[in-house]
Design an enzyme around this catalytic site. Sequence first.
Site, short mmCIF file in Angstrom:
data_model
loop_
_atom_site.label_atom_id
_atom_site.label_comp_id
_atom_site.label_asym_id
_atom_site.label_seq_id
_atom_site.Cartn_x
_atom_site.Cartn_y
_atom_site.Cartn_z
N VAL A 112 10.10 -1.11 9.91
CA VAL A 112 9.39 0.38 9.63
C VAL A 112 9.28 1.16 10.69
O VAL A 112 8.63 0.92 11.61
CB VAL A 112 7.97 -0.12 9.05
CG1 VAL A 112 7.29 1.15 8.16
CG2 VAL A 112 8.30 -1.31 7.63
N GLY A 122 1.68 10.81 5.94
CA GLY A 122 1.44 9.99 4.88
C GLY A 122 2.82 9.46 4.61
O GLY A 122 2.97 8.68 3.80
N LEU A 123 3.82 9.58 5.30
CA LEU A 123 5.30 9.01 5.01
C LEU A 123 5.40 7.53 5.13
O LEU A 123 6.20 7.04 4.53
CB LEU A 123 6.13 9.68 5.74
CG LEU A 123 6.40 11.49 5.59
CD1 LEU A 123 7.49 12.25 6.64
CD2 LEU A 123 6.70 11.59 3.92
N GLY A 124 4.70 7.05 6.16
CA GLY A 124 4.69 5.64 6.61
C GLY A 124 4.33 4.89 4.98
O GLY A 124 4.72 3.90 4.72
N LYS A 125 2.88 5.40 4.65
CA LYS A 125 2.17 4.94 3.60
C LYS A 125 3.31 5.02 2.32
O LYS A 125 3.41 4.02 1.62
CB LYS A 125 1.06 5.62 3.29
CG LYS A 125 0.20 5.07 2.19
CD LYS A 125 -1.11 5.92 2.10
CE LYS A 125 -1.81 5.53 0.82
NZ LYS A 125 -2.88 6.26 0.61
N ASP A 148 3.20 -4.92 15.57
CA ASP A 148 2.77 -4.77 16.65
C ASP A 148 1.22 -4.62 16.76
O ASP A 148 0.60 -3.86 15.81
CB ASP A 148 3.49 -3.62 17.54
CG ASP A 148 4.78 -4.03 17.78
OD1 ASP A 148 5.07 -5.28 17.99
OD2 ASP A 148 5.60 -2.95 17.76
N GLN A 150 -0.67 -2.32 17.70
CA GLN A 150 -0.95 -0.91 17.64
C GLN A 150 -0.86 -0.43 16.27
O GLN A 150 -1.40 0.64 15.79
CB GLN A 150 -0.46 0.15 18.69
CG GLN A 150 1.03 0.21 18.45
CD GLN A 150 2.00 -0.75 19.19
OE1 GLN A 150 1.25 -1.79 19.71
NE2 GLN A 150 3.14 -0.50 19.44
N TYR A 155 -1.22 -1.24 8.58
CA TYR A 155 -0.94 -2.15 7.50
C TYR A 155 -2.37 -2.65 6.80
O TYR A 155 -2.09 -2.98 5.64
CB TYR A 155 -0.32 -3.38 8.05
CG TYR A 155 1.27 -2.82 8.41
CD1 TYR A 155 2.23 -2.23 7.46
CD2 TYR A 155 1.66 -2.74 9.78
CE1 TYR A 155 3.44 -1.92 7.81
CE2 TYR A 155 2.88 -2.32 9.97
CZ TYR A 155 3.73 -1.79 9.14
OH TYR A 155 5.03 -1.55 9.57
#
Length: 175
Positions: A112, A122-125, A148, A150, A155
């Site tokens: 990811v 908010g793009l990762g979400k 990882d 950090q 998540y």
Amino acid sequence: MTFWKSFFYNNINNSCTKIIDKENILLIKNLDNKGDLFDIYLNINHDINLYDLEKLCDSVGWVRRPIKKVKIAIQNSFLTACLFYNNNNKKELIGFARATSDESFNATIWDVVIHIKFQDKGLGKLLMSQMIKELRYYDINTITLFADPQVIKFYKHLGFIMDPDAVKGMFWYPI
């Protein structure tokens, strides 16, 4: 027909999800990124430019992996998802994720990544939400990932929990 092809509207981040062609979905109209506006699209398939993916991974400082192996990993993935915007009719890759699966019970999400210039928008979400929806469409109930230290907090905010049964994963690496 996959899940993402079966719906037209979505309330994630107050954005309208709209199918614009067979493969691309407009997820966010006019995303403001430091004064520039971008239409962000989702594409779910295995057709990805490996050099664009390498540039994306470079943007966040990931260690380079052999492109031939990356190609094989993508080909053997159950699901791949890309976020991009159009720049003079060229797709600019800004997000990527993939999942492997037994296609029945379990899936693991890998790789990811959101371009450094587009993080904290908010793009990762959004990308993770689309991955989970697609996996759930196939009735996959157990979704795992490796994170990882950090990014564990990120998540956790998405509903992932740390090792709920205190069963530790095991790894084997060649010496």
